[in-house]
Design a protein around this motif. Structure first.
Motif, mmCIF file in Angstrom:
data_model
loop_
_atom_site.group_PDB
_atom_site.id
_atom_site.type_symbol
_atom_site.label_atom_id
_atom_site.label_comp_id
_atom_site.label_asym_id
_atom_site.label_seq_id
_atom_site.Cartn_x
_atom_site.Cartn_y
_atom_site.Cartn_z
ATOM 1 N N ALA A 117 2.660 1.730 -2.161
ATOM 2 C CA ALA A 117 3.284 2.570 -3.555
ATOM 3 C C ALA A 117 4.501 2.519 -4.444
ATOM 4 O O ALA A 117 4.992 2.751 -3.735
ATOM 5 N N LEU A 118 4.514 1.864 -5.184
ATOM 6 C CA LEU A 118 6.188 1.478 -5.351
ATOM 7 C C LEU A 118 6.317 3.000 -6.700
ATOM 8 O O LEU A 118 7.105 2.979 -7.227
ATOM 9 N N GLY A 119 5.287 3.664 -6.955
ATOM 10 C CA GLY A 119 5.264 4.814 -8.178
ATOM 11 C C GLY A 119 4.779 4.684 -9.094
ATOM 12 O O GLY A 119 4.043 3.257 -9.200
ATOM 13 N N LYS A 120 5.141 4.668 -10.203
ATOM 14 C CA LYS A 120 5.124 4.933 -11.829
ATOM 15 C C LYS A 120 5.885 3.963 -12.699
ATOM 16 O O LYS A 120 6.969 4.044 -12.446
ATOM 17 N N ASP A 121 5.419 2.912 -13.334
ATOM 18 C CA ASP A 121 5.571 2.092 -14.107
ATOM 19 C C ASP A 121 7.005 3.408 -15.446
ATOM 20 O O ASP A 121 6.189 3.818 -15.555
ATOM 21 N N PRO A 122 7.800 3.407 -15.724
ATOM 22 C CA PRO A 122 8.986 4.436 -16.432
ATOM 23 C C PRO A 122 7.971 3.787 -18.035
ATOM 24 O O PRO A 122 8.279 5.073 -18.544
ATOM 25 N N ALA A 123 8.280 2.911 -18.114
ATOM 26 C CA ALA A 123 7.690 2.467 -19.327
ATOM 27 C C ALA A 123 6.499 2.288 -19.741
ATOM 28 O O ALA A 123 6.049 3.253 -21.052
ATOM 29 N N THR A 124 5.470 2.578 -18.898
ATOM 30 C CA THR A 124 3.930 2.570 -19.650
ATOM 31 C C THR A 124 2.742 4.082 -18.797
ATOM 32 O O THR A 124 2.057 3.907 -18.718
ATOM 33 N N LYS A 125 4.317 3.916 -17.716
ATOM 34 C CA LYS A 125 3.325 5.150 -17.056
ATOM 35 C C LYS A 125 1.955 4.706 -16.138
ATOM 36 O O LYS A 125 1.645 5.651 -15.369
ATOM 37 N N ARG A 126 2.332 3.409 -15.480
ATOM 38 C CA ARG A 126 0.642 3.039 -14.739
ATOM 39 C C ARG A 126 1.252 2.873 -13.256
ATOM 40 O O ARG A 126 2.824 2.882 -12.681
ATOM 41 N N SER A 127 0.586 2.881 -12.512
ATOM 42 C CA SER A 127 0.921 3.184 -10.901
ATOM 43 C C SER A 127 1.435 1.799 -10.666
ATOM 44 O O SER A 127 0.040 0.964 -10.071
ATOM 45 N N LEU A 128 2.070 1.197 -9.885
ATOM 46 C CA LEU A 128 2.350 0.260 -9.080
ATOM 47 C C LEU A 128 2.110 -0.291 -7.637
ATOM 48 O O LEU A 128 2.551 0.411 -6.563
ATOM 49 N N PHE A 129 0.894 -0.826 -7.208
ATOM 50 C CA PHE A 129 1.549 -1.489 -5.361
ATOM 51 C C PHE A 129 1.914 -2.643 -5.234
ATOM 52 O O PHE A 129 1.191 -3.458 -5.776
ATOM 53 N N THR A 130 2.257 -2.889 -3.937
ATOM 54 C CA THR A 130 1.957 -4.310 -3.311
ATOM 55 C C THR A 130 2.067 -4.344 -2.153
ATOM 56 O O THR A 130 1.477 -3.371 -1.238
ATOM 57 N N ILE A 131 1.683 -5.316 -2.080
ATOM 58 C CA ILE A 131 0.527 -5.732 -0.992
ATOM 59 C C ILE A 131 1.478 -7.199 -0.114
ATOM 60 O O ILE A 131 1.517 -8.017 -0.518
ATOM 61 N N ASN A 132 2.253 -7.154 0.477
ATOM 62 C CA ASN A 132 3.024 -8.184 1.404
ATOM 63 C C ASN A 132 2.384 -9.159 2.346
ATOM 64 O O ASN A 132 1.884 -8.402 3.037
ATOM 65 N N ALA A 133 2.421 -10.354 2.472
ATOM 66 C CA ALA A 133 1.723 -10.929 3.330
ATOM 67 C C ALA A 133 2.891 -12.898 3.606
ATOM 68 O O ALA A 133 2.869 -12.571 2.762
ATOM 69 N N ILE A 134 1.874 -12.877 4.419
ATOM 70 C CA ILE A 134 2.709 -14.514 5.273
ATOM 71 C C ILE A 134 0.966 -15.151 4.838
ATOM 72 O O ILE A 134 -0.367 -15.096 5.408
ATOM 73 N N ALA A 135 0.737 -16.734 4.430
ATOM 74 C CA ALA A 135 -0.151 -17.152 4.420
ATOM 75 C C ALA A 135 -0.203 -18.491 5.034
ATOM 76 O O ALA A 135 0.661 -19.211 4.774
ATOM 77 N N MET A 136 -1.052 -19.592 5.862
ATOM 78 C CA MET A 136 -1.266 -20.846 6.526
ATOM 79 C C MET A 136 -2.078 -20.562 5.663
ATOM 80 O O MET A 136 -3.358 -20.640 5.590
ATOM 81 N N ILE A 137 -1.667 -22.062 4.431
ATOM 82 C CA ILE A 137 -2.754 -22.564 3.869
ATOM 83 C C ILE A 137 -2.295 -24.377 4.078
ATOM 84 O O ILE A 137 -1.005 -24.429 4.274
ATOM 85 N N ARG A 138 -3.439 -25.143 3.762
ATOM 86 C CA ARG A 138 -3.113 -26.696 3.881
ATOM 87 C C ARG A 138 -4.312 -27.098 2.678
ATOM 88 O O ARG A 138 -5.253 -26.523 2.449
#
Length: 140
Positions: A117-138
């Motif tokens: 959870a990144l918190g809220k965007d100061p300008a828009t007050k929308r909540s922000l979240f991220t998911i970090n990953a690695i992917a094996m793609i061919r």
């Protein structure tokens, strides 16, 4: 196509988002417009090189991706981000997606952590979240 493009298409095929401009939860790659409030964006990030195969010298690469989820309400954003994270764990195994005339096989997606959870965007007050990953793609 970049890994972000491929994973974007996967998220749509898993029913977790829609092709823009459809709402709710349109899924974008590498850039996020100002609207709508509820959106999913996939970015390319640093991946990992895991060596080469001895038979042909092919590099074994896991592409880095980050999925960013934003929403007007914290609960809605977290719920969507968590659904994507769980789907990566359970459903993103040997999945194929097609972009235009090019097909890709996603062997697996491995998250590097929990939903952040990144918190809220100061300008828009929308909540922000991220998911970090690695992917094996061919590419097929």
């Amino acid at each position: 196509h970049s890994p972000a493009d491929v994973i974007r298409r996967l998220i749509i095929s898993l029913g977790l988002g829609l092709d823009p401009p459809s709402t709710p939860w349109p899924v974008f790659a590498s850039g996020e417009p100002d609207t709508p409030d509820s959106a999913i964006t996939v970015y390319d990030t640093l991946g990992r090189i895991n060596g080469r195969t001895q038979t042909d010298g092919e590099t074994q690469e896991h592409h880095g991706i980050q999925v960013r989820v934003r929403a007007a309400a914290h609960t809605a954003g977290y719920t969507k981000a968590r659904a994507i994270a769980v789907s990566f764990d359970k459903d993103a195994y040997q999945e194929s997606v097609t972009i235009g005339s090019t097909a890709y096989l996603i062997h697996a997606i491995t998250r590097t952590g929990d939903v952040l959870a990144l918190g809220k965007d100061p300008a828009t007050k929308r909540s922000l979240f991220t998911i970090n990953a690695i992917a094996m793609i061919r590419q097929l």
